[in-house]
Design an enzyme around this catalytic site. Structure first.
Site, PDB file in Angstrom:
ATOM      1  N   ARG A 206      -5.830  -9.280  31.693  1.00  0.00           N
ATOM      2  CA  ARG A 206      -6.476  -8.096  32.285  1.00  0.00           C
ATOM      3  C   ARG A 206      -5.629  -7.541  33.430  1.00  0.00           C
ATOM      4  O   ARG A 206      -5.069  -6.451  33.344  1.00  0.00           O
ATOM      5  CB  ARG A 206      -7.885  -8.477  32.774  1.00  0.00           C
ATOM      6  CG  ARG A 206      -8.824  -7.300  32.996  1.00  0.00           C
ATOM      7  CD  ARG A 206      -8.642  -6.574  34.308  1.00  0.00           C
ATOM      8  NE  ARG A 206      -8.848  -7.452  35.471  1.00  0.00           N
ATOM      9  CZ  ARG A 206      -8.559  -7.099  36.712  1.00  0.00           C
ATOM     10  NH1 ARG A 206      -8.071  -5.902  36.971  1.00  0.00           N
ATOM     11  NH2 ARG A 206      -8.735  -7.954  37.704  1.00  0.00           N
ATOM     12  N   ASP A 207      -5.476  -8.320  34.484  1.00  0.00           N
ATOM     13  CA  ASP A 207      -4.807  -7.843  35.700  1.00  0.00           C
ATOM     14  C   ASP A 207      -3.316  -7.601  35.445  1.00  0.00           C
ATOM     15  O   ASP A 207      -2.709  -6.706  36.049  1.00  0.00           O
ATOM     16  CB  ASP A 207      -4.993  -8.898  36.800  1.00  0.00           C
ATOM     17  CG  ASP A 207      -5.000  -8.308  38.201  1.00  0.00           C
ATOM     18  OD1 ASP A 207      -4.724  -7.105  38.348  1.00  0.00           O
ATOM     19  OD2 ASP A 207      -5.264  -9.055  39.159  1.00  0.00           O
TER      20      ASP A 207
ATOM     21  N   HIS B  69      -8.218 -15.412  45.053  1.00  0.00           N
ATOM     22  CA  HIS B  69      -7.293 -14.582  44.265  1.00  0.00           C
ATOM     23  C   HIS B  69      -6.160 -14.145  45.193  1.00  0.00           C
ATOM     24  O   HIS B  69      -6.372 -13.361  46.117  1.00  0.00           O
ATOM     25  CB  HIS B  69      -8.081 -13.375  43.734  1.00  0.00           C
ATOM     26  CG  HIS B  69      -7.282 -12.334  43.014  1.00  0.00           C
ATOM     27  ND1 HIS B  69      -7.396 -12.125  41.648  1.00  0.00           N
ATOM     28  CD2 HIS B  69      -6.371 -11.439  43.450  1.00  0.00           C
ATOM     29  CE1 HIS B  69      -6.583 -11.134  41.291  1.00  0.00           C
ATOM     30  NE2 HIS B  69      -5.955 -10.698  42.369  1.00  0.00           N
TER      31      HIS B  69
ATOM     32  N   HIS C 183      -2.051 -12.780  45.886  1.00  0.00           N
ATOM     33  CA  HIS C 183      -0.825 -12.137  45.402  1.00  0.00           C
ATOM     34  C   HIS C 183       0.353 -12.758  46.158  1.00  0.00           C
ATOM     35  O   HIS C 183       0.203 -13.201  47.296  1.00  0.00           O
ATOM     36  CB  HIS C 183      -0.885 -10.622  45.615  1.00  0.00           C
ATOM     37  CG  HIS C 183      -1.675  -9.921  44.550  1.00  0.00           C
ATOM     38  ND1 HIS C 183      -1.172  -8.895  43.798  1.00  0.00           N
ATOM     39  CD2 HIS C 183      -2.931 -10.143  44.102  1.00  0.00           C
ATOM     40  CE1 HIS C 183      -2.090  -8.497  42.926  1.00  0.00           C
ATOM     41  NE2 HIS C 183      -3.171  -9.230  43.092  1.00  0.00           N
TER      42      HIS C 183
ATOM     43  N   CYS D  28       0.712  -4.901  42.802  1.00  0.00           N
ATOM     44  CA  CYS D  28      -0.101  -3.962  43.544  1.00  0.00           C
ATOM     45  C   CYS D  28       0.606  -2.618  43.516  1.00  0.00           C
ATOM     46  O   CYS D  28       1.734  -2.483  43.976  1.00  0.00           O
ATOM     47  CB  CYS D  28      -0.401  -4.451  44.953  1.00  0.00           C
ATOM     48  SG  CYS D  28       0.981  -5.001  45.922  1.00  0.00           S
TER      49      CYS D  28
ATOM     50  N   ASN E 116       0.617 -10.982  41.202  1.00  0.00           N
ATOM     51  CA  ASN E 116      -0.320 -12.084  41.377  1.00  0.00           C
ATOM     52  C   ASN E 116       0.418 -13.397  41.531  1.00  0.00           C
ATOM     53  O   ASN E 116       1.538 -13.555  41.072  1.00  0.00           O
ATOM     54  CB  ASN E 116      -1.209 -12.187  40.130  1.00  0.00           C
ATOM     55  CG  ASN E 116      -2.188 -11.047  40.019  1.00  0.00           C
ATOM     56  OD1 ASN E 116      -1.779  -9.912  39.824  1.00  0.00           O
ATOM     57  ND2 ASN E 116      -3.460 -11.329  40.166  1.00  0.00           N
TER      58      ASN E 116
END
Lengths: 304, 304
Positions: B12-13, B204, B206, B237, B246
């Protein structure tokens, strides 16, 4: 909270493995720019044979050419008695001896077993007795050897003992090829500080497997305040192709400053020097803060 | 010692911001390969509008096409009631709501302030009442906002409170643009676990400024055992060009396994899937262990 002491190793550990020779004047300008940022210590070069490391064949000119600043110690790597004499003649603040904790890495990197290195150190230490120079020793593969694998903590402790009884004043525990993990780092750092509370221990990490800053954090949590680091993450391990090198100075300083830990370093000035590295060495570097900006960087709102 | 629960967010991300659409069949094969590695949870896709995120326009086909394995929860991002209904119709194990802790990031990313997001969540939560689905909420910019800067811890705590009182069962604290540092992470993790000891909190991170694994370590030291991570470090990002994305799943698993912390993940299998990413997405990834090998990798002695 004790201020960190960062030892910048890019001029030695970084430049020695670059494909191209960095001109002496450029090296001097680089070190002068670094020493203006407030770093505690700079490993400026290595007094080794020009044949062994051609990139650092200008050791005397570099050390004699740089501007010396109060509060910034100049340290140099010294592989043998001849190198020690050359270094002392230039008036350095510290010499850094190097040996491996594992036989195979010692033989591959220095053509000496740890036992042979210790014998060599005895003659070097004798030569420094009339000098006020600080003698540090870097212990490579202290967290594992890329050829042998595990290096027992008991062996590392024993080698530190042998170094200190010979008169070495400080010891750097090196994760030479990025094998250390935070749990192991915490255990070894606790063990050496408990046994030798007055000895300055420095930790040297590589970011080979991404754990460089996590390992530095784990070391700091046990009371370690001295770290080797390399601007832009220059340097590397010749046995691990494709891997990133030393822990990156500006990323390390950034993390600790964000945590409120004083480093004495002007991070903006350091980032400016790092931004000049691609021109100095001819390639991009693995440093991340120099690309992303500091955590307090603000972005404009995107237009919709 | 509690086993970690890794939530793999690359499908997804990661895939949502890739330049090219990854074909549905390739996505399904990717998720099936991931779920065979022992990951606790996989965020498989986002039930958003195909116009908003064209790369994930095949959400239904992906969730219906993947092989479901016992012990591997399938979670999906859900931005609104319509997305929730679509997700529930496919039979997912968990839905993940998303909101920002800061107004400007909420407006930029979701066109909603935190207050508006909370109102939206009320209607979504009502729709899930007859379903056994687990409802998680991800709180973006919980450690700082790239537009506004600091996000006070008190504001994050208050938003967590608002989420839990609406019936959200788990909360993910997101360092959306890599602004968090280990000290801050430890403080917030301690605060939320002290206040809500029974609530599952996920972290979560990064790796924008290299602190991803150090932050995960700091969170784990406070008792956190649930982490989002993205295979190969995919994702990123959009507001920080040039920055890595991530925290990388295999690097995270590698660090914790090296520390003796059980993850339930077959790291070799995970590395094999990561090695296929360049073919899947058409570019190199920032993952380091997949390039350097695990810390127990042995090299042959160099010939002299």
């Amino acid at each position: 909270m004790t201020r960190l002491q960062i030892n910048e190793v890019a001029p030695r550990d970084g430049l020695q493995i670059e494909a191209d020779f960095v001109p002496t004047e450029a090296k001097i300008a680089f070190i002068d720019a670094l020493s203006a940022t407030g770093l505690a210590r700079i490993e400026a070069t290595s007094f080794t044979s020009p044949k062994a490391i051609p990139n650092l064949r200008d050791a005397e000119e570099v050390v004699r050419g740089i501007r010396r600043r109060p509060g910034v110690d100049i340290t140099v790597l010294v592989p043998n008695l001849r190198g020690c004499e050359r270094a002392l003649a230039c008036g350095v603040d510290e010499i850094n001896l190097v040996m491996s904790a594992s036989d195979s890495h010692g033989l591959a990197n220095l053509r000496m077993t740890p036992k042979q290195s210790l014998e060599r150190f005895t003659e070097i230490l004798a030569a420094t007795q009339d000098d006020r120079v600080f003698v540090n020793a870097s212990l490579s593969t202290a967290f594992g050897c890329p050829f042998e694998g595990e290096v027992p903590e008991s062996r590392v402790i024993e080698l530190v003992e042998r170094l200190l009884e010979r008169g070495v004043q400080g010891v750097t525990l090196c994760d030479t090829t990025g094998m250390a993990n935070p749990g192991q780092v915490a255990r070894l750092c606790e063990a050496v500080q408990e046994r030798w509370p007055a000895t300055p221990f420095t930790l040297h990490f590589h970011n080979t497997r991404g754990m460089g800053l996590a390992n530095a954090l784990a070391a700091w949590q046990t009371g370690i305040t001295r770290f080797d680091a390399s601007l832009g993450g220059l340097g590397g391990c010749p046995y691990a192709p494709g891997a990133t090198g030393n822990v990156c100075t500006e990323d390390l300083v950034h993390m600790f400053e964000q945590m409120g830990v004083e480093t004495g370093v002007d991070l903006d000035a350091l980032l400016a020097v790092s931004a000049g590295l691609p021109e100095l060495v001819g390639h991009d570097t693995p440093g991340q803060v120099v690309k992303a900006g500091k955590a307090d960087r603000r972005y404009p709102m995107p237009k919709r």
